[in-house]
Design a protein around this motif. Structure first.
Motif, PDB file in Angstrom:
ATOM      1  N   VAL A   1       0.831  -1.208   0.000  1.00 27.41           N
ATOM      2  CA  VAL A   1       0.000   0.000   0.000  1.00 27.41           C
ATOM      3  C   VAL A   1       0.862   1.254   0.000  1.00 27.41           C
ATOM      4  N   GLN A   2       2.060   1.165   0.594  1.00 24.41           N
ATOM      5  CA  GLN A   2       2.971   2.308   0.587  1.00 24.41           C
ATOM      6  C   GLN A   2       3.394   2.677  -0.835  1.00 24.41           C
ATOM      7  N   GLU A   3       3.354   1.714  -1.736  1.00 27.43           N
ATOM      8  CA  GLU A   3       3.721   1.952  -3.125  1.00 27.43           C
ATOM      9  C   GLU A   3       2.517   2.385  -3.961  1.00 27.43           C
ATOM     10  N   GLU A   4       1.367   1.774  -3.690  1.00 33.33           N
ATOM     11  CA  GLU A   4       0.200   1.992  -4.538  1.00 33.33           C
ATOM     12  C   GLU A   4      -0.475   3.338  -4.280  1.00 33.33           C
ATOM     13  N   ALA A   5      -0.758   3.631  -3.013  1.00 35.17           N
ATOM     14  CA  ALA A   5      -1.555   4.814  -2.691  1.00 35.17           C
ATOM     15  C   ALA A   5      -0.929   6.116  -3.192  1.00 35.17           C
ATOM     16  N   PRO A   6       0.391   6.308  -3.091  1.00 32.63           N
ATOM     17  CA  PRO A   6       0.960   7.550  -3.625  1.00 32.63           C
ATOM     18  C   PRO A   6       0.716   7.741  -5.116  1.00 32.63           C
ATOM     19  N   SER A   7       0.585   6.638  -5.868  1.00 29.39           N
ATOM     20  CA  SER A   7       0.299   6.772  -7.293  1.00 29.39           C
ATOM     21  C   SER A   7      -1.074   7.361  -7.545  1.00 29.39           C
ATOM     22  N   LEU A   8      -1.941   7.265  -6.540  1.00 30.26           N
ATOM     23  CA  LEU A   8      -3.289   7.817  -6.643  1.00 30.26           C
ATOM     24  C   LEU A   8      -3.401   9.159  -5.911  1.00 30.26           C
ATOM     25  N   GLY A   9      -2.274   9.688  -5.445  1.00 28.72           N
ATOM     26  CA  GLY A   9      -2.283  10.976  -4.764  1.00 28.72           C
ATOM     27  C   GLY A   9      -2.831  10.910  -3.348  1.00 28.72           C
ATOM     28  N   LYS A  10      -2.650   9.762  -2.684  1.00 23.94           N
ATOM     29  CA  LYS A  10      -3.189   9.591  -1.338  1.00 23.94           C
ATOM     30  C   LYS A  10      -2.060   9.594  -0.307  1.00 23.94           C
ATOM     31  N   PRO A  11      -2.112  10.472   0.682  1.00 26.61           N
ATOM     32  CA  PRO A  11      -1.122  10.428   1.766  1.00 26.61           C
ATOM     33  C   PRO A  11      -1.228   9.111   2.528  1.00 26.61           C
ATOM     34  N   VAL A  12      -0.077   8.554   2.890  1.00 27.37           N
ATOM     35  CA  VAL A  12      -0.031   7.277   3.586  1.00 27.37           C
ATOM     36  C   VAL A  12       0.667   7.454   4.922  1.00 27.37           C
ATOM     37  N   LEU A  13      -0.022   7.066   5.987  1.00 22.96           N
ATOM     38  CA  LEU A  13       0.551   7.036   7.329  1.00 22.96           C
ATOM     39  C   LEU A  13       0.813   5.578   7.673  1.00 22.96           C
ATOM     40  N   VAL A  14       2.070   5.260   7.957  1.00 17.88           N
ATOM     41  CA  VAL A  14       2.482   3.870   8.140  1.00 17.88           C
ATOM     42  C   VAL A  14       2.677   3.577   9.627  1.00 17.88           C
ATOM     43  N   MET A  15       1.923   2.599  10.100  1.00 14.59           N
ATOM     44  CA  MET A  15       1.976   2.231  11.518  1.00 14.59           C
ATOM     45  C   MET A  15       3.100   1.226  11.770  1.00 14.59           C
ATOM     46  N   ARG A  16       4.312   1.687  11.520  1.00 12.74           N
ATOM     47  CA  ARG A  16       5.511   0.902  11.765  1.00 12.74           C
ATOM     48  C   ARG A  16       6.617   1.848  12.204  1.00 12.74           C
ATOM     49  N   SER A  17       7.642   1.295  12.823  1.00 18.11           N
ATOM     50  CA  SER A  17       8.773   2.111  13.261  1.00 18.11           C
ATOM     51  C   SER A  17       9.865   2.181  12.208  1.00 18.11           C
ATOM     52  N   ASN A  18       9.812   1.274  11.200  1.00 17.65           N
ATOM     53  CA  ASN A  18      10.777   1.315  10.118  1.00 17.65           C
ATOM     54  C   ASN A  18      10.085   0.854   8.842  1.00 17.65           C
ATOM     55  N   THR A  19      10.759   1.067   7.721  1.00 15.41           N
ATOM     56  CA  THR A  19      10.197   0.620   6.455  1.00 15.41           C
ATOM     57  C   THR A  19      11.314   0.226   5.506  1.00 15.41           C
ATOM     58  N   GLU A  20      11.055  -0.821   4.717  1.00 16.72           N
ATOM     59  CA  GLU A  20      11.970  -1.215   3.676  1.00 16.72           C
ATOM     60  C   GLU A  20      11.727  -0.417   2.401  1.00 16.72           C
ATOM     61  N   ARG A  21      10.817   0.541   2.471  1.00 23.89           N
ATOM     62  CA  ARG A  21      10.492   1.407   1.335  1.00 23.89           C
ATOM     63  C   ARG A  21      10.717   2.866   1.728  1.00 23.89           C
ATOM     64  N   PRO A  22      11.970   3.237   1.998  1.00 21.32           N
ATOM     65  CA  PRO A  22      12.240   4.598   2.489  1.00 21.32           C
ATOM     66  C   PRO A  22      12.113   5.673   1.423  1.00 21.32           C
ATOM     67  N   GLU A  23      12.083   5.265   0.142  1.00 26.51           N
ATOM     68  CA  GLU A  23      12.021   6.268  -0.925  1.00 26.51           C
ATOM     69  C   GLU A  23      10.784   7.143  -0.809  1.00 26.51           C
ATOM     70  N   ALA A  24       9.642   6.538  -0.446  1.00 31.20           N
ATOM     71  CA  ALA A  24       8.406   7.316  -0.333  1.00 31.20           C
ATOM     72  C   ALA A  24       8.446   8.254   0.867  1.00 31.20           C
ATOM     73  N   VAL A  25       9.134   7.826   1.929  1.00 30.44           N
ATOM     74  CA  VAL A  25       9.308   8.724   3.078  1.00 30.44           C
ATOM     75  C   VAL A  25      10.119   9.936   2.654  1.00 30.44           C
ATOM     76  N   GLY A  26      11.208   9.679   1.918  1.00 31.38           N
ATOM     77  CA  GLY A  26      12.034  10.777   1.441  1.00 31.38           C
ATOM     78  C   GLY A  26      11.298  11.693   0.483  1.00 31.38           C
ATOM     79  N   ALA A  27      10.417  11.105  -0.324  1.00 26.19           N
ATOM     80  CA  ALA A  27       9.659  11.911  -1.295  1.00 26.19           C
ATOM     81  C   ALA A  27       8.526  12.690  -0.644  1.00 26.19           C
ATOM     82  N   GLY A  28       8.139  12.294   0.566  1.00 30.41           N
ATOM     83  CA  GLY A  28       7.081  13.004   1.273  1.00 30.41           C
ATOM     84  C   GLY A  28       5.703  12.437   1.097  1.00 30.41           C
ATOM     85  N   THR A  29       5.571  11.295   0.404  1.00 23.48           N
ATOM     86  CA  THR A  29       4.246  10.697   0.212  1.00 23.48           C
ATOM     87  C   THR A  29       3.840   9.792   1.372  1.00 23.48           C
ATOM     88  N   VAL A  30       4.820   9.359   2.153  1.00 21.70           N
ATOM     89  CA  VAL A  30       4.594   8.419   3.250  1.00 21.70           C
ATOM     90  C   VAL A  30       5.234   8.970   4.520  1.00 21.70           C
TER      91      VAL A  30
END
Length: 380
Positions: A289-318
């Motif tokens: 979902v961290q990958e899909e929702a940003p493609s639809l312009g949806k902000p994503v709040l991730v209920m985890r302390s870390n992520t293997e998908r840091p690119e979206a955090v850096g981009a500001g979508t997650v």
């Protein structure tokens, strides 16, 4: 003609593998054999049907109350027997599930090259997400060709000593799949969702299932959702509930009696994609979902302390927010109440794909076998 066996078993794998299967089948020098493990059953079958894929082989490994080791051993044994009769020049596996690790191990032990898509993701914590971080690290050690979704994932592999010439950045095929499905007309099987869609009210879409969040953390999430339901009575909070009884017993009691909370059974991929497109905010502990929702312009709040998908955090979508009750309430409220904060996440660039990842994957496989050339790497 080289035969590529695609091995997959869960819904997320099926979604991401579907564009690859179609691209491999269209390549003039390749043929593809779809082999499902059945790690997920009903949800897996739904995705195959949606994309028009009929598996060539079905290992049907899942049994009631089966352990991770049970899934692993039954998959390895099933594939080992299959390799006796099915001509296989390479096995392609996706991501980080038990089916992924089992497929890679079974092929490697038979001397069959392993192609790993969505390679190189790392959280750098073997316990979170569990067992996915271990699965993908094991698969990286066995693979002959690594197809990464991002440059950062490629860099992770380079730091682990994997040669650059066997790595290529394709983007993530989940974006290929999403763009194919999002424009298909889909009717919700649950009439309450049709009502929510027709109401044009804000929707908070919630998914949660991670093992590391089960227990006290998930109870806190349930309480946070109940508070948000009370604070925003005109909004809908929609939770497609994971079938794991531990998840349901933990999170659902706090939501009992909340009139604007809709708890549904797991949705088909088409329905979930439509719901994601309708949502204002997505609250999740899922990886895909961290990958899909940003493609639809949806902000994503991730209920985890870390992520293997840091690119979206850096981009500001997650944004990583953890599971602490007060913070979940605060972060969701901030996006609902502050248009500027919402816009800054909704309008960020998605770093995960452009819809052509499957074509890059197929071309990289052709180059691996000396019958084609890889395409230019994906760059956001």
């Amino acid at each position: 003609m080289k035969n590529i066996m695609a091995v997959y078993g869960t819904r997320p794998e099926a979604i991401k593998m579907a564009p690859i299967i179609k691209a491999l089948a269209a390549a003039p020098s390749l043929e593809v054999t779809a082999t499902v493990t059945g790690q997920h059953r009903e949800m897996l079958d739904q995705v195959n049907a949606l994309f028009g894929i009929t598996p060539d082989y079905d290992l049907n490994v899942i049994q009631p109350h089966q352990s991770l080791n049970g899934v692993l051993t039954r998959t390895v044994n099933g594939l080992d027997k299959l390799f006796d009769t099915a001509r296989t020049d390479a096995v392609i596996v996706q991501g980080d599930t038990t089916s992924t690790a089992a497929g890679a191990l079974a092929a490697f032990n038979r001397g069959i090259p392993v192609i790993h898509t969505e390679a190189g993701l790392r959280s750098f914590d073997l316990t979170s997400p569990f067992p996915e971080e271990a699965n993908r690290k094991v698969t990286s050690q066995l693979a002959s060709l690594h197809l990464t979704p991002t440059v950062q994932a490629k860099d992770n592999l380079l730091r682990e000593g994997i040669a650059e010439e066997i790595i290529t950045v394709t983007g993530n095929t989940v974006i290929d799949a999403l763009l194919e499905v999002v424009n298909k007309p889909v009717t919700f099987t649950d009439s309450r969702l049709e009502g929510a869609a027709d109401s044009h009210r804000d929707i908070l879409l919630v998914t949660t299932h991670r093992r590391e969040n089960q227990g006290t953390a998930m109870q806190g999430v349930g309480r946070a959702l109940a508070r948000l339901a009370m604070h925003y009575p005109e909004a809908w909070i929609i939770l497609p509930a994971h079938r794991n009884p531990v998840v349901r017993e933990t999170i659902l009691p706090a939501l009992d009696g909340c009139a604007n909370v809709i708890v549904t059974e797991p949705l088909s991929y088409g329905e979930f994609t439509r719901l994601m497109n309708l949502a204002k905010v997505v609250l999740t502990d899922s990886g895909g979902v961290q990958e899909e929702a940003p493609s639809l312009g949806k902000p994503v709040l991730v209920m985890r302390s870390n992520t293997e998908r840091p690119e979206a955090v850096g981009a500001g979508t997650v944004r990583l927010i953890g599971t602490e009750e007060e913070r979940v309430v605060r972060e969701v409220s901030h996006l609902f109440d502050c248009p500027r904060a919402y816009a800054s996440m909704a309008h960020a660039v998605n770093p995960y794909g452009d819809g052509h990842a499957a074509a890059r994957t197929s071309a990289a496989v052709e180059e691996f076998f000396g019958v084609g050339r890889r395409l230019a790497e994906f760059a956001p």
